[in-house]
Design a protein around this motif. Structure first.
Motif, PDB file in Angstrom:
ATOM      1  N   UNK A 118      17.586   5.044  -8.502  1.00 51.60           N
ATOM      2  CA  UNK A 118      16.919   3.896  -7.882  1.00 51.60           C
ATOM      3  C   UNK A 118      16.433   4.278  -6.485  1.00 51.60           C
ATOM      4  N   UNK A 119      17.308   4.892  -5.689  1.00 52.52           N
ATOM      5  CA  UNK A 119      16.926   5.293  -4.332  1.00 52.52           C
ATOM      6  C   UNK A 119      15.803   6.330  -4.365  1.00 52.52           C
ATOM      7  N   UNK A 120      15.882   7.308  -5.264  1.00 49.72           N
ATOM      8  CA  UNK A 120      14.823   8.323  -5.368  1.00 49.72           C
ATOM      9  C   UNK A 120      13.484   7.681  -5.716  1.00 49.72           C
ATOM     10  N   UNK A 121      13.483   6.734  -6.640  1.00 55.44           N
ATOM     11  CA  UNK A 121      12.242   6.052  -7.028  1.00 55.44           C
ATOM     12  C   UNK A 121      11.680   5.236  -5.860  1.00 55.44           C
ATOM     13  N   UNK A 122      12.549   4.603  -5.083  1.00 53.01           N
ATOM     14  CA  UNK A 122      12.080   3.821  -3.934  1.00 53.01           C
ATOM     15  C   UNK A 122      11.531   4.735  -2.837  1.00 53.01           C
ATOM     16  N   UNK A 123      12.121   5.905  -2.679  1.00 50.37           N
ATOM     17  CA  UNK A 123      11.581   6.884  -1.729  1.00 50.37           C
ATOM     18  C   UNK A 123      10.207   7.349  -2.203  1.00 50.37           C
ATOM     19  N   UNK A 124      10.070   7.593  -3.499  1.00 46.05           N
ATOM     20  CA  UNK A 124       8.777   8.010  -4.050  1.00 46.05           C
ATOM     21  C   UNK A 124       7.706   6.942  -3.861  1.00 46.05           C
ATOM     22  N   UNK A 125       8.102   5.676  -3.823  1.00 44.95           N
ATOM     23  CA  UNK A 125       7.142   4.580  -3.688  1.00 44.95           C
ATOM     24  C   UNK A 125       6.623   4.432  -2.252  1.00 44.95           C
ATOM     25  N   UNK A 126       7.272   5.088  -1.292  1.00 51.98           N
ATOM     26  CA  UNK A 126       6.817   5.016   0.101  1.00 51.98           C
ATOM     27  C   UNK A 126       5.492   5.752   0.272  1.00 51.98           C
ATOM     28  N   UNK A 127       4.610   5.229   1.105  1.00 51.62           N
ATOM     29  CA  UNK A 127       3.381   5.941   1.447  1.00 51.62           C
ATOM     30  C   UNK A 127       3.664   6.785   2.685  1.00 51.62           C
ATOM     31  N   UNK A 128       4.006   8.033   2.456  1.00 53.21           N
ATOM     32  CA  UNK A 128       4.321   8.951   3.547  1.00 53.21           C
ATOM     33  C   UNK A 128       3.146   9.862   3.880  1.00 53.21           C
ATOM     34  N   UNK A 129       1.993   9.616   3.270  1.00 56.38           N
ATOM     35  CA  UNK A 129       0.840  10.506   3.447  1.00 56.38           C
ATOM     36  C   UNK A 129       0.419  10.696   4.905  1.00 56.38           C
ATOM     37  N   UNK A 130       0.532   9.695   5.786  1.00 58.90           N
ATOM     38  CA  UNK A 130       0.148   9.957   7.178  1.00 58.90           C
ATOM     39  C   UNK A 130       1.042  10.981   7.877  1.00 58.90           C
ATOM     40  N   UNK A 131       2.225  11.225   7.330  1.00 60.89           N
ATOM     41  CA  UNK A 131       3.196  12.108   7.972  1.00 60.89           C
ATOM     42  C   UNK A 131       3.288  13.483   7.332  1.00 60.89           C
ATOM     43  N   UNK A 132       2.896  13.575   6.067  1.00 63.55           N
ATOM     44  CA  UNK A 132       3.121  14.814   5.318  1.00 63.55           C
ATOM     45  C   UNK A 132       1.949  15.754   5.375  1.00 63.55           C
ATOM     46  N   UNK A 133       2.267  17.036   5.381  1.00 65.51           N
ATOM     47  CA  UNK A 133       1.264  18.093   5.330  1.00 65.51           C
ATOM     48  C   UNK A 133       0.661  18.125   3.935  1.00 65.51           C
TER      49      UNK A 133
END
Length: 163
Positions: A142-157
């Motif tokens: 559940x936690x892994x899926x919720x992390x995957x649902x985050x929009x982290x694109x502004x931070x990631x290379x």
């Protein structure tokens, strides 16, 4: 003829793809996305050691719902699964810290806390397991899926993380 007149005479309409021509997703991929949405729709159960650990079959059934995560097993091929792992590469140190904060916010809201390892100035390794049962539970997925649902694109290379 003016744009307003074209619109009024219905000669200028937005294009819409016919629904009969839209490709349907492959059944297997539809199953994976349904499993992921099922996980993100759940909340982590309170755990003080009372949750059952998942069997190897249950773990392998849930893994396709979180394709960016790998399963890290403890000593030997016959040992039970130890934890889920995902690697991130941020654009810089400050953005790596922002990713940690975003992951921490989700973890805090779920009451389930991963191990966060800033392994370089811009690399982050996330390990998820249920410490109180020393194994994997549904909470971890559940936690892994919720992390995957985050929009982290502004931070990631844009470069993929290296192991």
């Amino acid at each position: 003829m003016s744009l307003a007149r074209l619109a009024a005479t219905r000669l200028l309409r937005p294009f819409a793809w016919p629904t009969t021509l839209a490709p349907s997703p492959p059944p297997l991929m539809a199953l994976f996305s349904a499993a992921a949405s099922d996980l993100t729709g759940k909340n982590c159960a309170a755990c003080e050691g009372g949750l059952p650990t998942l069997t190897a079959d249950e773990v392998h059934t849930l893994l396709p719902a979180i394709p960016d995560w790998s399963l890290v097993q403890s000593d030997g091929p016959d040992a039970p699964p130890s934890y889920l792992r995902r690697l991130f590469r941020a654009k810089n140190f400050a953005k790596a810290l922002a990713v940690c904060q975003a992951l921490g916010d989700v973890a805090e809201s779920e009451g389930h806390h991963p191990d966060l390892h800033l392994t370089s100035y811009n690399r982050l390794a996330v390990h998820i397991s249920t410490h109180s049962v020393q194994g994997l539970t549904e909470n971890d997925f559940i936690l892994a899926a919720k992390i995957d649902a985050l929009d982290l694109s502004p931070y990631l290379s844009k470069r993929p993380p290296s192991p």
